[in-house]
Design an enzyme around this catalytic site. Structure first.
Site, PDB file in Angstrom:
ATOM      1  N   ASN A 157       0.869  -1.178   0.000  1.00  0.00           N
ATOM      2  CA  ASN A 157       0.000   0.000   0.000  1.00  0.00           C
ATOM      3  C   ASN A 157       0.901   1.222   0.000  1.00  0.00           C
ATOM      4  O   ASN A 157       1.701   1.406   0.919  1.00  0.00           O
ATOM      5  CB  ASN A 157      -0.892  -0.010   1.254  1.00  0.00           C
ATOM      6  CG  ASN A 157      -1.715   1.263   1.403  1.00  0.00           C
ATOM      7  OD1 ASN A 157      -2.040   1.660   2.510  1.00  0.00           O
ATOM      8  ND2 ASN A 157      -2.065   1.903   0.308  1.00  0.00           N
ATOM      9  N   GLY A 158       0.785   2.045  -1.030  1.00  0.00           N
ATOM     10  CA  GLY A 158       1.604   3.252  -1.093  1.00  0.00           C
ATOM     11  C   GLY A 158       2.093   3.508  -2.492  1.00  0.00           C
ATOM     12  O   GLY A 158       1.529   2.994  -3.466  1.00  0.00           O
TER      13      GLY A 158
ATOM     14  N   TYR B  75     -10.873  10.926   5.951  1.00  0.00           N
ATOM     15  CA  TYR B  75     -11.610  10.333   4.846  1.00  0.00           C
ATOM     16  C   TYR B  75     -11.353   8.857   4.605  1.00  0.00           C
ATOM     17  O   TYR B  75     -12.276   8.072   4.491  1.00  0.00           O
ATOM     18  CB  TYR B  75     -11.254  11.129   3.584  1.00  0.00           C
ATOM     19  CG  TYR B  75     -11.848  10.635   2.296  1.00  0.00           C
ATOM     20  CD1 TYR B  75     -13.018  11.192   1.788  1.00  0.00           C
ATOM     21  CD2 TYR B  75     -11.238   9.623   1.561  1.00  0.00           C
ATOM     22  CE1 TYR B  75     -13.560  10.757   0.590  1.00  0.00           C
ATOM     23  CE2 TYR B  75     -11.785   9.179   0.365  1.00  0.00           C
ATOM     24  CZ  TYR B  75     -12.942   9.751  -0.114  1.00  0.00           C
ATOM     25  OH  TYR B  75     -13.472   9.315  -1.287  1.00  0.00           O
TER      26      TYR B  75
END
Ligand code: SF4
Length: 505
Positions: A123-124, A270
């Protein structure tokens, strides 16, 4: 992404992946991975995958385009039997939604006894992927995908060090950008995080009952994935830390120390699920506090508070509470439209967002409304929402946004459109309000965000090694990694401006 699905998705930033890893002999690791990924589905809906192995056995990977519930059958989970597993859900940028770029990626390098088998989920986003790719290609390494995740997997799998931990300790400092990674060899799970700690990664402890081999551990992008499988949150993987889950339990090694920390502040606003915990607090509560502060910063004469569902729900509750105003549902949301592959067609297209949000005139008509949402990127959705409310008879529409104006692109794994597409780019708040057609508009200040998450107004300053510093570059333009701006040209890889069409993880 197909035109129909992009048409129906909200105009917000999109996170690009959730990861999970588990080492737990005696447990059904692929089934636990499935449900953990199910809890992380909000972080990526384009593809899902699980890799699993028995200790010492070969790694088997199943990955496919689609939602977690669509990708895996009962039979798949039985085939993925083993003692350790990793998993991944992915959101891809436009045009990059190919099976080859789904994860976990699997690499086998070397021959005979020195052969290293590795699966990896990421993730990234790396900002030096092109340089790393060129170095590897020059030494004869070939790739089957265009993701920077495969570059990382190749660097580790082909590393000459005997121990995989040694290989990662050498590779980690050469990676620049955002990465929360879970990887597995045939006998252990490895988890590591970039020295800035941009993307989240938590460690959980599995209940020892039901297992004959004691305490076991897992790692997940968010604590909501631990909750769903009955694991207890232990702590976060530290920025620059490498954690090994294996026969010896949990082992830790701090590979990089003293870097400037920069956890993504947008996770609180968010991205993460409201029931996830970050910085010691559940996000639902932090988001409600954002609503309270939003009201303190910009009160207005009004009759009713409504949320843009579901993104504005928590902040709307906090704002209504602080204002002493009633709150109601101004819209009913169809919760099942995120993925439809049927084109709406011309006749339905003119009804726009009604496919997703249907306003309730009986609630709205004649009212001065405070409408709460968590962010505005391009403004297309918000403009349609304001118009729908006016068409339904709203007397006034006052937009309140629980994030500052987004003016700068993210280069750390979040798809936010280009600077020019952002409605707040080179516009004052009054000009944005005029564009949206609302009676007033207020964005939560950055100080308000930091107050809500309980870190103080200077939390974005990011002292090296400081525990509570954050990245807020999409609001402030202050990128925590040197050279992020300079990397942009090479980084705009999806534009075809590079020969290497890399995609983000
Ligand atoms: Fe998060 Fe924005 Fe920083 Fe990207 S630029 S890591 S979205 S705070």
């Amino acid at each position: 992404m197909t035109p129909s699905s992009s048409y129906l998705l909200r105009d917000g930033p999109r996170d690009e992946c959730g990861v999970f890893g588990i080492y737990a002999p005696g447990h059904e690791v692929s089934r636990l991975s499935y449900f953990a990924l199910y809890a992380l589905q909000h972080r990526g809906q384009e593809s899902a995958g699980i890799a699993a192995a028995d200790r010492g056995g070969h790694i088997i990977t199943r990955r496919e385009l689609g939602l977690v519930s669509q990708v895996f059958s009962e039979n798949d989970l039985r085939t993925l039997a083993g003692e350790l597993a990793i998993g991944h859900v992915r959101y891809s940028t436009t045009g990059s939604n190919a099976w080859e770029n789904s994860q976990p990626v699997q690499r086998s390098e070397g021959m005979g006894g020195t052969r290293r088998e590795l699966a990896l989920a990421h993730n990234g986003n790396l900002i030096n992927a092109v340089e790393l790719h060129d170095d590897l290609a020059a030494s004869g390494v070939t790739f089957s995908s265009t993701s920077d995740s495969e570059i990382i997997a190749a660097m580790i799998a082909s590393h000459p060090a005997e121990d995989v931990e040694e290989a990662i300790a050498d590779v980690l400092p050469r990676l620049r950008g955002a990465f929360s990674i879970v990887a597995m060899t045939r006998d252990r799970v490895l988890a590591f995080r970039d020295p800035q700690g941009l993307r989240p990664l938590s460690i959980g402890v599995l209940d020892a009952s039901g297992s004959d081999e004691g305490v076991h551990y897992c790692v997940a992008s968010e604590s909501c994935a631990l909750d769903i499988i009955g694991a207890r949150y232990l702590r976060d993987v530290e920025p620059g830390e490498l954690v090994t889950l294996g026969p010896e339990g949990l082992q830790s090694r701090q590979v990089v120390t003293g870097a400037r920390r920069a956890f993504c502040v947008f996770e609180y606003i968010y991205f993460a699920r409201p029931d996830s915990r970050m910085n010691g607090q559940v996000l639902q509560v932090a988001r409600a506090r954002m609503g309270e502060i939003l009201w303190r910063e910009a009160p207005v004469d009004a009759d009713l508070v409504i949320a843009v569902p579901d993104s504005g729900n928590a902040a709307a509750r906090g704002l209504a509470r602080a204002a002493g105003l009633p709150q109601d549902d101004g819209f009913v949301k169809n919760r099942y439209v995120a993925r439809t592959f049927i084109q709406p067609g011309q006749e339905l297209r003119r009804h726009g967002l009604r496919l997703k949000f249907n306003p309730l005139p009986e609630v709205i008509a004649g009212k001065r409304l405070v409408v709460v949402d968590d962010s505005i990127v391009r403004g297309n959705t918000t403009r349609q929402i304001v118009q729908m409310l006016r068409d339904a008879g709203a007397a006034e529409v006052h937009m309140r946004i629980s994030a500052p104006p987004i003016k700068h692109p993210c280069h750390y794994g979040i798809d936010m459109s280009t600077r020019e597409e952002m409605i707040a780019h080179e516009r004052s708040v009054a000009e944005v309000a005029a564009e949206l057609g609302c009676d007033s508009l207020h964005y939560l200040s950055l100080q308000g965000v930091y107050e809500a998450i309980g870190t103080g107004a200077d939390a974005g300053a990011g002292a090296p090694g400081g525990p509570l510093s954050h990245c807020d570059a999409c609001f402030s333009g202050s990128y925590p990694l040197d050279g992020t701006g300079a990397a942009n040209g090479k980084y705009a890889l999806e534009d075809g401006s590079s020969e290497l069409p890399l995609v983000r993880a």
